[in-house]
Write a protein that holds these residues in place. Sequence first.
Motif, PDB file in Angstrom:
ATOM      1  N   GLY A  40       0.675  -1.204   0.039  1.00  0.00           N
ATOM      2  CA  GLY A  40      -0.090  -0.119   0.040  1.00  0.00           C
ATOM      3  C   GLY A  40       0.776   1.168  -0.091  1.00  0.00           C
ATOM      4  N   LEU A  41       0.153   2.244  -0.353  1.00  0.00           N
ATOM      5  CA  LEU A  41       0.937   3.574  -0.620  1.00  0.00           C
ATOM      6  C   LEU A  41       1.422   4.178   0.822  1.00  0.00           C
ATOM      7  CD1 LEU A  41       1.891   5.905  -2.347  1.00  0.00           C
ATOM      8  CD2 LEU A  41      -0.513   6.720  -2.016  1.00  0.00           C
ATOM      9  N   ALA A  42       0.625   4.216   1.866  1.00  0.00           N
ATOM     10  CA  ALA A  42       0.929   4.528   3.140  1.00  0.00           C
ATOM     11  C   ALA A  42       2.143   3.868   3.661  1.00  0.00           C
ATOM     12  CB  ALA A  42      -0.313   4.489   4.142  1.00  0.00           C
ATOM     13  N   PHE A  43       2.250   2.769   3.634  1.00  0.00           N
ATOM     14  CA  PHE A  43       3.340   1.970   4.260  1.00  0.00           C
ATOM     15  C   PHE A  43       4.621   2.143   3.332  1.00  0.00           C
ATOM     16  CE2 PHE A  43       6.358  -1.714   4.341  1.00  0.00           C
ATOM     17  CZ  PHE A  43       6.183  -1.568   5.828  1.00  0.00           C
ATOM     18  N   THR A  44       4.458   2.303   2.158  1.00  0.00           N
ATOM     19  CA  THR A  44       5.694   2.725   1.473  1.00  0.00           C
ATOM     20  C   THR A  44       6.391   4.128   1.683  1.00  0.00           C
ATOM     21  OG1 THR A  44       4.695   1.300  -0.336  1.00  0.00           O
ATOM     22  CG2 THR A  44       6.623   2.628  -0.836  1.00  0.00           C
ATOM     23  N   ILE A  45       5.442   4.945   1.837  1.00  0.00           N
ATOM     24  CA  ILE A  45       5.766   6.206   2.187  1.00  0.00           C
ATOM     25  C   ILE A  45       6.456   6.243   3.334  1.00  0.00           C
ATOM     26  CG2 ILE A  45       5.074   8.561   2.534  1.00  0.00           C
ATOM     27  CD1 ILE A  45       5.216   7.870  -0.522  1.00  0.00           C
ATOM     28  N   TYR A  46       5.817   5.528   4.395  1.00  0.00           N
ATOM     29  CA  TYR A  46       6.163   5.501   5.937  1.00  0.00           C
ATOM     30  C   TYR A  46       7.585   5.067   6.009  1.00  0.00           C
ATOM     31  CZ  TYR A  46       1.727   7.127   7.528  1.00  0.00           C
ATOM     32  OH  TYR A  46       0.684   8.009   7.745  1.00  0.00           O
ATOM     33  N   LEU A  47       7.767   4.191   5.111  1.00  0.00           N
ATOM     34  CA  LEU A  47       9.050   3.198   5.271  1.00  0.00           C
ATOM     35  C   LEU A  47      10.253   4.065   4.445  1.00  0.00           C
ATOM     36  CD1 LEU A  47      10.733   0.759   5.637  1.00  0.00           C
ATOM     37  CD2 LEU A  47       9.986  -0.026   3.387  1.00  0.00           C
ATOM     38  N   TYR A  48       9.980   4.836   3.535  1.00  0.00           N
ATOM     39  CA  TYR A  48      11.024   5.577   2.861  1.00  0.00           C
ATOM     40  C   TYR A  48      11.159   6.867   3.660  1.00  0.00           C
ATOM     41  CZ  TYR A  48      10.829   3.025  -1.443  1.00  0.00           C
ATOM     42  OH  TYR A  48      10.630   1.973  -2.562  1.00  0.00           O
ATOM     43  N   SER A  49      10.096   7.566   4.382  1.00  0.00           N
ATOM     44  CA  SER A  49      10.264   8.469   5.105  1.00  0.00           C
ATOM     45  C   SER A  49      11.165   8.083   6.528  1.00  0.00           C
ATOM     46  CB  SER A  49       8.872   9.019   5.727  1.00  0.00           C
ATOM     47  OG  SER A  49       8.226   9.318   4.637  1.00  0.00           O
ATOM     48  N   MET A  50      11.059   7.030   6.969  1.00  0.00           N
ATOM     49  CA  MET A  50      11.740   6.549   8.016  1.00  0.00           C
ATOM     50  C   MET A  50      13.119   6.263   7.660  1.00  0.00           C
ATOM     51  SD  MET A  50       9.830   6.748  10.673  1.00  0.00           S
ATOM     52  CE  MET A  50      10.988   6.426  11.767  1.00  0.00           C
ATOM     53  N   THR A  51      13.407   5.903   6.590  1.00  0.00           N
ATOM     54  CA  THR A  51      14.854   5.773   6.188  1.00  0.00           C
ATOM     55  C   THR A  51      15.548   7.284   6.214  1.00  0.00           C
ATOM     56  OG1 THR A  51      14.252   3.884   4.649  1.00  0.00           O
ATOM     57  CG2 THR A  51      16.352   4.982   4.099  1.00  0.00           C
ATOM     58  N   GLY A  52      14.786   8.324   5.678  1.00  0.00           N
ATOM     59  CA  GLY A  52      15.266   9.584   5.683  1.00  0.00           C
ATOM     60  C   GLY A  52      15.514   9.993   6.956  1.00  0.00           C
ATOM     61  N   VAL A  53      14.796   9.849   8.002  1.00  0.00           N
ATOM     62  CA  VAL A  53      14.559  10.282   9.426  1.00  0.00           C
ATOM     63  C   VAL A  53      15.922   9.568  10.101  1.00  0.00           C
ATOM     64  CG1 VAL A  53      13.562   9.958  11.580  1.00  0.00           C
ATOM     65  CG2 VAL A  53      12.258  10.518   9.614  1.00  0.00           C
ATOM     66  N   VAL A  54      16.053   8.193   9.743  1.00  0.00           N
ATOM     67  CA  VAL A  54      17.355   7.618  10.486  1.00  0.00           C
ATOM     68  C   VAL A  54      18.512   7.997   9.946  1.00  0.00           C
ATOM     69  CG1 VAL A  54      18.570   5.286  10.371  1.00  0.00           C
ATOM     70  CG2 VAL A  54      16.309   5.431  10.792  1.00  0.00           C
ATOM     71  N   GLY A  55      18.710   8.511   8.671  1.00  0.00           N
ATOM     72  CA  GLY A  55      19.758   9.285   7.955  1.00  0.00           C
ATOM     73  C   GLY A  55      20.111  10.704   8.671  1.00  0.00           C
ATOM     74  N   ILE A  56      18.923  11.363   9.062  1.00  0.00           N
ATOM     75  CA  ILE A  56      19.050  12.759   9.872  1.00  0.00           C
ATOM     76  C   ILE A  56      19.491  12.640  11.206  1.00  0.00           C
ATOM     77  CG2 ILE A  56      17.940  14.595  10.453  1.00  0.00           C
ATOM     78  CD1 ILE A  56      16.037  14.593   7.925  1.00  0.00           C
ATOM     79  N   LEU A  57      19.010  11.605  11.783  1.00  0.00           N
ATOM     80  CA  LEU A  57      19.402  11.242  13.134  1.00  0.00           C
ATOM     81  C   LEU A  57      20.971  10.778  13.162  1.00  0.00           C
ATOM     82  CD1 LEU A  57      16.138   9.280  14.668  1.00  0.00           C
ATOM     83  CD2 LEU A  57      17.213  11.549  14.952  1.00  0.00           C
ATOM     84  N   TYR A  58      21.359   9.969  12.369  1.00  0.00           N
ATOM     85  CA  TYR A  58      22.845   9.601  12.354  1.00  0.00           C
ATOM     86  C   TYR A  58      23.825  10.945  12.307  1.00  0.00           C
ATOM     87  CZ  TYR A  58      27.159   7.959  10.634  1.00  0.00           C
ATOM     88  OH  TYR A  58      28.670   7.607  10.731  1.00  0.00           O
ATOM     89  N   ILE A  59      23.077  11.584  11.108  1.00  0.00           N
ATOM     90  CA  ILE A  59      23.932  12.894  11.064  1.00  0.00           C
ATOM     91  C   ILE A  59      24.091  13.930  12.072  1.00  0.00           C
ATOM     92  CG2 ILE A  59      24.288  15.233   9.577  1.00  0.00           C
ATOM     93  CD1 ILE A  59      23.184  13.523   7.222  1.00  0.00           C
TER      94      ILE A  59
END
Length: 83
Positions: A40-59
């Motif tokens: 589904g669209l919602a899960f896909t967007i949330y998964l890709y968003s969480m990838t970005g959030v993890v990157g931001i937290l690492y930085i």
Amino acid sequence: MSEVFPLEIRGLACGICAGFSYLLNFCFTKTYLSMTSMFGLAFTIYLYSMTGVVGILYIYFCMPETENKTLHQIQQYFLRQRR
């Protein structure tokens, strides 16, 4: 990216980073349609968003502040971290 790496390895390191970025963008683009149809669209967007959030937290938590510091000071910081 060139400001992050020391002069000795700048060309190679920038090339590796750019290649890795292109590889990740390719993977995200190729998996988007199949993930959307499976989950589904919602899960896909949330998964890709969480990838970005993890990157931001690492930085934010793992990369040092480099404003108003010389390249030598930044290199010394990373040399101390490896020991």
